[in-house]
Scaffold this active site. Structure first.
Site, short mmCIF file in Angstrom:
data_model
loop_
_atom_site.label_atom_id
_atom_site.label_comp_id
_atom_site.label_asym_id
_atom_site.label_seq_id
_atom_site.Cartn_x
_atom_site.Cartn_y
_atom_site.Cartn_z
N ASP A 188 34.48 29.69 9.64
CA ASP A 188 34.77 28.28 9.93
C ASP A 188 35.82 28.09 11.02
OD1 ASP A 188 32.93 27.51 8.09
OD2 ASP A 188 34.39 27.23 6.48
N HIS A 204 43.62 46.34 33.17
CA HIS A 204 43.42 45.18 32.29
C HIS A 204 43.87 45.46 30.86
CE1 HIS A 204 40.25 43.50 35.31
NE2 HIS A 204 41.49 43.24 35.67
N ASP A 231 51.74 41.00 33.65
CA ASP A 231 50.85 40.14 34.43
C ASP A 231 50.54 38.96 33.54
OD1 ASP A 231 48.76 38.90 35.76
OD2 ASP A 231 47.73 40.77 36.29
N ASP A 284 49.24 32.97 38.28
CA ASP A 284 48.86 34.37 38.05
C ASP A 284 49.93 35.24 38.71
OD1 ASP A 284 47.57 36.77 37.67
OD2 ASP A 284 45.89 36.35 39.03
N HIS A 307 42.30 48.38 43.46
CA HIS A 307 41.77 47.00 43.46
C HIS A 307 42.08 46.34 44.79
CE1 HIS A 307 45.81 45.32 42.71
NE2 HIS A 307 45.97 46.27 41.81
N HIS A 348 42.68 37.16 45.18
CA HIS A 348 41.48 36.36 44.85
C HIS A 348 41.88 34.89 44.95
CE1 HIS A 348 43.51 35.86 40.93
NE2 HIS A 348 43.72 37.16 40.98
N HIS A 398 40.42 33.62 38.43
CA HIS A 398 39.64 34.13 39.56
C HIS A 398 38.78 32.95 39.98
CE1 HIS A 398 40.04 38.61 38.17
NE2 HIS A 398 41.18 38.05 38.53
N GLU A 448 48.44 40.50 45.60
CA GLU A 448 48.82 41.36 44.50
C GLU A 448 48.57 42.85 44.74
OE1 GLU A 448 46.19 41.06 41.01
OE2 GLU A 448 45.29 39.30 41.95
N TYR A 475 49.38 52.76 41.24
CA TYR A 475 49.27 53.27 39.88
C TYR A 475 49.12 54.78 39.99
CZ TYR A 475 47.98 48.39 39.91
OH TYR A 475 47.98 47.03 40.16
N ARG A 494 52.57 46.43 40.08
CA ARG A 494 51.82 45.43 40.85
C ARG A 494 52.79 44.27 41.07
NH1 ARG A 494 47.80 45.41 37.92
NH2 ARG A 494 48.02 43.64 36.52
N GLU A 520 52.59 40.47 42.22
CA GLU A 520 51.58 39.43 42.45
C GLU A 520 52.23 38.05 42.59
OE1 GLU A 520 48.72 38.90 39.22
OE2 GLU A 520 47.34 37.96 40.64
N1 GLY Z 1 45.54 38.46 36.01
C1 GLY Z 1 44.33 38.85 36.61
C2 GLY Z 1 44.50 39.21 38.01
O1 GLY Z 1 45.59 39.46 38.44
O2 GLY Z 1 43.58 39.19 38.78
MN MN Z 2 45.42 38.06 40.08
MN MN Z 3 47.38 38.81 37.56
#
Ligand code: GLY
Ligand code: MN
Ligand code: MN
Length: 433
Positions: free
Chosen positions: A36, A239, A256, A267, A346, A350, A357, A380, A384, A401, A403
């Site tokens: 529920d 992630h 993050d 972000d 990466h 974005h 995103h 960002e 690593y 990272r 960002e």
């Molecule tokens: N938090 C997801 C990214 O940095 O793309």
């Molecule tokens: Mn991001």
């Molecule tokens: Mn991020």
């Protein structure tokens, strides 16, 4: 957001659709979590962008040029008994009064009304493939008309994907939207600062996660995506969301996390030492990533390509990796061979907006898109260094990272997250306070 903003979005879309078109857009469905219990409801971004209407079981219909009103909203009817159990509903009257619909009807009447709205249209603007049940409803409405075609009913003959138009609109943020994104960024900056200042060895990752959420919620925001709080080797999992390890003295922790405020997202990522002081190895990697972040941000200006910031970041990181001895060879060749991908796997950013995103094409006619005022993107870069990397023991398990959220302006860009320190010495100073 002010209703005028949603009205402006609808008018802009209707200008593109033109007479003879009809746009149909369903609200996000409610999703069950277990038995529920439902997941917290989040309105579909396109739906919210056009209406500001927050409830499920609703459908926007736009019919440009319709004499009796161009904007029709189907929504749940008022129901005193249901409202006692599940909360207030606006109902069709409020849909007109508060949400500026020209016409509003109970959602239970949609099968009777919608075919009639389609009847005089040539083109149906609808994004197929997102919700199979709703796809079927749309087909059923068209087929209802087809059945009466011999009686002279006109049936639309063209189906056009709505997101093609809508998502290009959403890519360009208006002043009112930038204001909300600034607010989301400001709340997120405060949350990151709070985590930095409260962090101590022996705490758990989820405790920092809780501090972040506390700061979001006390400002009327929520998270834009589940926060990543990864310490030590966990920072190298891009992630990572388990957030259940103990924070160890001598480790870095990567956070993050971004808030969503009135439908607009931030972000942000930073990596900082659990004990407040960077080791030499951590400082070397972090300073290199910050330098890449700074150089990439310099490339955010109208007329530059989407890929220019990424290229700038790759150049700084590759050169730095060679200087540190993590890569061997000539920088241009290493860039050409994408040798950096061993430690930087990466891309540099974005689009950012109502979705973290966010929507919008990155290429037009197979060319990287030019940056234009009103676009918002993240920058960002990261590095690593996995455990076991050859010749890199000194840096094993360091993940960084950096960002930031950046809006393209007429002159260049505006960094929405600039109040959050990123250089090691500035983060140390904040953590020492
Ligand atoms: N938090 C997801 C990214 O940095 O793309
Ligand atoms: Mn991001
Ligand atoms: Mn991020």
């Amino acid at each position: 957001m002010n209703q005028k903003v949603h009205t402006r979005h609808r008018k802009q879309l209707m200008r593109m659709i033109g007479d003879g078109g009809i746009a149909i857009l369903p609200a996000a469905p409610v999703r069950t979590r277990n038995r529920d219990v439902e997941y917290p409801y989040r309105q579909d971004s396109d739906f919210y962008y056009l209406s500001g209407f927050p409830e499920p079981e609703a459908v926007i219909v736009l019919v440009p040029g319709r004499k009796n009103g161009e904007y029709i909203l189907f929504c749940r009817d008022k129901d005193p008994e249901q409202e006692v159990w599940h909360g207030r509903r606006y109902g069709p009257d409020a849909a007109m009064e508060i949400f500026a619909a020209d016409d509003a009807f109970p959602i239970s009447d949609i099968d009777d009304i919608l075919p009639g709205l389609m009847e005089h249209c040539e083109r149906v603007y609808y994004t197929m493939g997102l919700d199979p049940q709703f796809d079927k409803n749309v087909m059923d409405w068209v087929n209802t008309l087809r059945k009466t075609a011999r009686a002279g009913t006109h049936v639309p003959y063209e189906f056009v994907s709505l997101d093609y138009l809508l998502h290009d609109m959403r890519l360009f943020k208006h002043r009112d939207e930038i204001r909300l994104m600034k607010k989301a960024a400001k709340i997120s900056v405060q949350a990151h600062k709070r985590a930095m200042q409260i962090c101590k060895p022996g705490m758990y990752e989820y405790q920092l996660d809780a501090e972040i959420l506390h700061e979001f919620q006390r400002h009327g925001a929520t998270w834009a995506y589940p926060s990543i709080v990864g310490s030590g080797a966990n920072a190298c999992i891009l992630h990572y969301t388990d957030n259940n390890d103990v924070l160890k003295d001598g480790d870095l922790v990567l956070i993050d996390a971004g808030a969503e405020f009135e439908g607009y997202d931030a972000d942000i990522t930073r990596a900082f030492p659990v004990n407040g002081v960077y080791s030499d190895a951590q400082r070397e990697i972090t300073e290199l990533v910050v330098e890449a972040n700074v150089e990439a941000i310099k490339q955010v200006k109208p007329g530059n390509h989407w890929n220019d910031p990424h290229n700038a970041a790759v150049k700084v990181l590759t050169k730095g990796l060679v200087d540190l001895g993590l890569l061997k060879g000539k920088v241009p060749k290493l860039i050409k061979d994408q040798a950096y991908r061993k430690y930087y796997m990466h891309r540099t950013g974005h689009w950012l907006g109502m979705d973290v995103h966010d929507v919008g094409d990155y290429k037009l006619d197979d060319q990287w898109r030019l940056l234009e005022p009103g676009m918002v993107l993240t920058i960002e870069p990261g590095l690593y260094i996995p455990h076991g990397s050859r010749g890199a023991k000194r840096w094993w398990d360091i993940g960084v990272r950096i960002e930031d959220d950046v809006v393209v302006t007429k002159e260049g860009c505006d960094v929405l997250t600039e109040d959050l320190p990123k250089w090691p010495k500035d983060i140390e100073a904040l953590m020492a306070k």
